[in-house]
Write an enzyme that holds these catalytic residues in place. Sequence first.
Site, mmCIF file in Angstrom:
data_model
loop_
_atom_site.group_PDB
_atom_site.id
_atom_site.type_symbol
_atom_site.label_atom_id
_atom_site.label_comp_id
_atom_site.label_asym_id
_atom_site.label_seq_id
_atom_site.Cartn_x
_atom_site.Cartn_y
_atom_site.Cartn_z
ATOM 1 N N HIS A 67 -12.205 -20.458 -82.693
ATOM 2 C CA HIS A 67 -12.833 -21.635 -83.370
ATOM 3 C C HIS A 67 -14.510 -21.574 -83.816
ATOM 4 O O HIS A 67 -14.964 -20.776 -82.692
ATOM 5 C CB HIS A 67 -12.605 -22.671 -82.445
ATOM 6 N N GLU A 113 -1.766 -27.779 -75.868
ATOM 7 C CA GLU A 113 -1.407 -29.007 -76.604
ATOM 8 C C GLU A 113 -2.651 -29.949 -77.034
ATOM 9 O O GLU A 113 -2.280 -30.576 -77.925
ATOM 10 C CB GLU A 113 -0.221 -29.926 -75.924
HETATM 11 C C1 GRF Z 1 -13.008 -19.723 -89.063
HETATM 12 O O1 GRF Z 1 -14.331 -20.444 -89.179
HETATM 13 C C2 GRF Z 1 -12.230 -19.994 -88.094
HETATM 14 O O2 GRF Z 1 -13.107 -19.864 -87.078
HETATM 15 C C3 GRF Z 1 -11.723 -21.483 -88.186
HETATM 16 O O3 GRF Z 1 -11.367 -21.624 -89.544
HETATM 17 C C4 GRF Z 1 -12.054 -20.481 -90.490
HETATM 18 C C5 GRF Z 1 -11.201 -19.702 -91.138
HETATM 19 O O4 GRF Z 1 -11.795 -18.877 -91.766
HETATM 20 N N1 GRF Z 1 -10.728 -21.671 -87.217
HETATM 21 P P1 GRF Z 1 -11.068 -17.449 -92.466
HETATM 22 O O5 GRF Z 1 -9.506 -18.085 -93.096
HETATM 23 O O6 GRF Z 1 -10.675 -16.809 -91.451
HETATM 24 O O7 GRF Z 1 -11.912 -16.933 -93.445
#
Ligand code: GRF
Length: 215
Positions: A113, A146
């Site tokens: 995240h 969840e």
């Molecule tokens: C990343 O910033 C990740 O942290 C978030 O969505 C984005 C995905 O980017 N969950 P990618 O598809 O890995 O380039």
Amino acid sequence: MAARVPVAVLISGRGSNMAALIEAAAGPDYPARIALVLANVADAPGLAIAAAAGVPTMAIPHRDFGRDRAAHERALHAVLTGAGVALVCLAGYMRLLTPVLVGAWAGRMINIHPSLLPAFPGLDTHARALAAGVKLHGCTVHRVTEVMDQGPILAQAAVPVLPGDTEDALAARVLAAEHRLYPAALAALARGEAGQPAPAGAILANPLPPGGDGD
Ligand code: GRF
């Protein structure tokens, strides 16, 4: 070296974190191997990147299941089980998960995240970080439960918010940290070290780039 842990990566889009995991897993001492990349969008750009790296790919479009999220997740689960994976990495997987998949993979599914959780769960994290005026931002790898973006934290990397930062500049700095953090966190989990003191490299404390905004 012990057998490498088979991992599936779930994506929805560009797949840059997926690519970082594939690249890390190509290393001779990496404790996991990427056995499958699975997307919920048929033309997710990351699928082509994975295929070019020789990783098996599959798309199971959620649109084929209408509003039946559980049916989509049962289809994902069947493929994951059939592929024999032991861990699942969400990497830009843009669907809220239900207890069907989360429950089936409890303790074996992780997510990255783009914020220092518990700050800024949800979307638009970089804009919200700028609006809040925080001086440190970053990314988090956590177990999936969840409640969205609230599972136990496995690893974090912090980056500075610099004067004059735009959302794009900050996002790029965080993304570069993500690409270091996720492989390190997956390696720790695959080695059974999660929950232990973090291995060197899994926590990148405020890695100020040389000379300022280097990312
Ligand atoms: C990343 O910033 C990740 O942290 C978030 O969505 C984005 C995905 O980017 N969950 P990618 O598809 O890995 O380039």
